[in-house]
Design a protein around this motif. Structure first.
Motif, PDB file in Angstrom:
ATOM      1  N   LEU A  80       0.804  -1.194   0.045  1.00 61.40           N
ATOM      2  CA  LEU A  80      -0.078   0.042   0.085  1.00 61.40           C
ATOM      3  C   LEU A  80       0.838   1.241  -0.040  1.00 61.40           C
ATOM      4  CD1 LEU A  80      -1.500  -2.305   1.767  1.00 61.40           C
ATOM      5  CD2 LEU A  80      -3.186  -0.433   1.967  1.00 61.40           C
ATOM      6  N   ASP A  81       0.518   2.181  -0.646  1.00 65.91           N
ATOM      7  CA  ASP A  81       1.130   3.455  -0.831  1.00 65.91           C
ATOM      8  C   ASP A  81       0.500   4.431   0.294  1.00 65.91           C
ATOM      9  OD1 ASP A  81       3.219   2.671  -2.592  1.00 65.91           O
ATOM     10  OD2 ASP A  81       1.919   3.146  -4.131  1.00 65.91           O
ATOM     11  N   ILE A  82       1.318   4.961   1.199  1.00 67.69           N
ATOM     12  CA  ILE A  82       0.809   5.895   2.107  1.00 67.69           C
ATOM     13  C   ILE A  82       1.474   7.021   2.571  1.00 67.69           C
ATOM     14  CG2 ILE A  82       0.096   5.954   4.618  1.00 67.69           C
ATOM     15  CD1 ILE A  82      -0.305   2.984   4.679  1.00 67.69           C
ATOM     16  N   GLU A  83       1.115   8.126   1.978  1.00 65.75           N
ATOM     17  CA  GLU A  83       1.805   9.256   2.083  1.00 65.75           C
ATOM     18  C   GLU A  83       3.110   9.387   1.308  1.00 65.75           C
ATOM     19  OE1 GLU A  83       1.514  10.371   6.370  1.00 65.75           O
ATOM     20  OE2 GLU A  83      -0.572  10.812   6.352  1.00 65.75           O
ATOM     21  N   GLY A  84       3.285   8.730   0.288  1.00 63.85           N
ATOM     22  CA  GLY A  84       4.172   8.746  -0.501  1.00 63.85           C
ATOM     23  C   GLY A  84       5.097   7.601  -0.231  1.00 63.85           C
ATOM     24  N   GLU A  85       5.021   6.865   0.894  1.00 59.40           N
ATOM     25  CA  GLU A  85       5.806   5.642   1.170  1.00 59.40           C
ATOM     26  C   GLU A  85       5.181   4.401   0.998  1.00 59.40           C
ATOM     27  OE1 GLU A  85       8.945   5.973   2.334  1.00 59.40           O
ATOM     28  OE2 GLU A  85       8.916   8.313   2.167  1.00 59.40           O
ATOM     29  N   ARG A  86       5.932   3.217   0.796  1.00 58.07           N
ATOM     30  CA  ARG A  86       5.264   1.982   0.597  1.00 58.07           C
ATOM     31  C   ARG A  86       5.520   1.018   1.769  1.00 58.07           C
ATOM     32  NH1 ARG A  86       6.519  -0.839  -5.317  1.00 58.07           N
ATOM     33  NH2 ARG A  86       5.245   0.788  -5.812  1.00 58.07           N
ATOM     34  N   TYR A  87       4.466   0.336   1.950  1.00 55.35           N
ATOM     35  CA  TYR A  87       4.165  -0.469   3.150  1.00 55.35           C
ATOM     36  C   TYR A  87       3.628  -1.777   2.806  1.00 55.35           C
ATOM     37  CZ  TYR A  87       4.779   3.517   6.113  1.00 55.35           C
ATOM     38  OH  TYR A  87       5.330   4.993   6.384  1.00 55.35           O
ATOM     39  N   TYR A  88       4.187  -2.872   3.364  1.00 60.73           N
ATOM     40  CA  TYR A  88       3.804  -4.073   3.328  1.00 60.73           C
ATOM     41  C   TYR A  88       3.211  -4.989   4.445  1.00 60.73           C
ATOM     42  CZ  TYR A  88       6.706  -3.816  -0.898  1.00 60.73           C
ATOM     43  OH  TYR A  88       7.277  -3.576  -2.366  1.00 60.73           O
ATOM     44  N   PRO A  89       2.194  -5.758   4.009  1.00 55.53           N
ATOM     45  CA  PRO A  89       1.628  -6.475   5.389  1.00 55.53           C
ATOM     46  C   PRO A  89       2.775  -7.199   6.269  1.00 55.53           C
ATOM     47  CG  PRO A  89       0.301  -6.632   3.482  1.00 55.53           C
ATOM     48  CD  PRO A  89       1.580  -6.148   2.750  1.00 55.53           C
ATOM     49  N   ALA A  90       2.815  -7.020   7.590  1.00 53.59           N
ATOM     50  CA  ALA A  90       3.723  -7.680   8.212  1.00 53.59           C
ATOM     51  C   ALA A  90       3.280  -9.220   8.216  1.00 53.59           C
ATOM     52  CB  ALA A  90       3.516  -7.014   9.684  1.00 53.59           C
ATOM     53  N   PHE A  91       2.092  -9.735   7.963  1.00 57.30           N
ATOM     54  CA  PHE A  91       1.956 -11.143   8.130  1.00 57.30           C
ATOM     55  C   PHE A  91       2.684 -11.960   7.146  1.00 57.30           C
ATOM     56  CE2 PHE A  91      -1.990  -9.173   5.710  1.00 57.30           C
ATOM     57  CZ  PHE A  91      -1.750 -10.009   4.410  1.00 57.30           C
ATOM     58  N   PHE A  92       3.166 -11.251   6.161  1.00 59.92           N
ATOM     59  CA  PHE A  92       4.132 -11.935   5.123  1.00 59.92           C
ATOM     60  C   PHE A  92       5.361 -12.296   5.939  1.00 59.92           C
ATOM     61  CE2 PHE A  92       1.562 -10.310   1.753  1.00 59.92           C
ATOM     62  CZ  PHE A  92       1.359 -11.636   0.974  1.00 59.92           C
ATOM     63  N   LEU A  93       5.668 -11.578   6.954  1.00 59.77           N
ATOM     64  CA  LEU A  93       6.999 -11.950   7.879  1.00 59.77           C
ATOM     65  C   LEU A  93       6.960 -12.762   8.787  1.00 59.77           C
ATOM     66  CD1 LEU A  93       8.374  -8.151   7.562  1.00 59.77           C
ATOM     67  CD2 LEU A  93       8.812 -10.008   6.116  1.00 59.77           C
ATOM     68  N   ASP A  94       5.418 -12.962   9.347  1.00 57.96           N
ATOM     69  CA  ASP A  94       5.276 -13.694  10.754  1.00 57.96           C
ATOM     70  C   ASP A  94       5.451 -15.203  10.407  1.00 57.96           C
ATOM     71  OD1 ASP A  94       3.719 -15.018  12.752  1.00 57.96           O
ATOM     72  OD2 ASP A  94       2.373 -13.088  12.672  1.00 57.96           O
ATOM     73  N   PRO A  95       5.892 -15.895  11.192  1.00 58.07           N
ATOM     74  CA  PRO A  95       6.349 -17.295  11.241  1.00 58.07           C
ATOM     75  C   PRO A  95       5.194 -18.216  11.397  1.00 58.07           C
ATOM     76  CG  PRO A  95       7.727 -16.315  13.119  1.00 58.07           C
ATOM     77  CD  PRO A  95       6.838 -15.209  12.375  1.00 58.07           C
ATOM     78  N   ARG A  96       3.916 -17.522  11.865  1.00 56.50           N
ATOM     79  CA  ARG A  96       3.052 -18.456  12.041  1.00 56.50           C
ATOM     80  C   ARG A  96       2.094 -18.932  10.883  1.00 56.50           C
ATOM     81  NH1 ARG A  96      -0.647 -14.698  15.658  1.00 56.50           N
ATOM     82  NH2 ARG A  96       0.263 -13.300  14.349  1.00 56.50           N
ATOM     83  N   TYR A  97       2.718 -17.920   9.708  1.00 57.27           N
ATOM     84  CA  TYR A  97       2.037 -18.458   8.335  1.00 57.27           C
ATOM     85  C   TYR A  97       3.279 -18.872   7.593  1.00 57.27           C
ATOM     86  CZ  TYR A  97      -1.298 -15.521  10.978  1.00 57.27           C
ATOM     87  OH  TYR A  97      -1.799 -14.687  11.845  1.00 57.27           O
TER      88      TYR A  97
END
Length: 127
Positions: A52-69
């Motif tokens: 997602l682009d938020i105020e000119g910065e790109r952010y990614y969902p943290a769940f992609f980094l979560d070891p539970r998934y």
């Protein structure tokens, strides 16, 4: 609520997702994901991840980094969601679904229900 009010409400909601760690900055995502910028770009082009682009910065969902998934399973579901807007994809992953007995797709994935999540994603993507 008028259009400007809706936009401001969306911005406030997005800032909250950053503040609570649901979304992480691109640099942190790259560092923790262990992929190059080029590999991340390819994964995004293939709809395996999204940002997602938020105020000119790109952010990614943290769940992609979560070891539970399992990352491969998350990527598979993201790919099924196709070209939907990133905000819609995020909403899918975080929202409880009747098709998953009231669980979120993340909860269902953690419980080993990949096929059910894929079916739910297909229905969500078709509208």
């Amino acid at each position: 609520m008028n259009r400007d009010g809706l936009r401001e409400a969306a911005r406030v909601g997005q800032r909250k997702l950053v503040a609570d760690g649901t979304l992480v900055e691109a640099s942190k995502f790259l560092q923790e994901w262990g992929f190059s910028k080029q590999a991340l770009s390819k994964a995004q082009a293939a709809n395996r991840v999204f940002s997602l682009d938020i105020e000119g910065e790109r952010y990614y969902p943290a769940f992609f980094l979560d070891p539970r998934y399992d990352r491969a399973k998350l990527e598979k579901v993201s790919k099924v969601l196709g070209d939907l807007l990133a905000a819609s994809k995020l909403h899918f992953f975080l929202g409880a679904r009747g098709s998953l007995a009231g669980k979120t797709p993340l909860e269902a994935l953690a419980a080993g229900q990949l096929d059910k999540v894929v079916n739910s994603a297909q229905g969500f993507a078709q509208g």
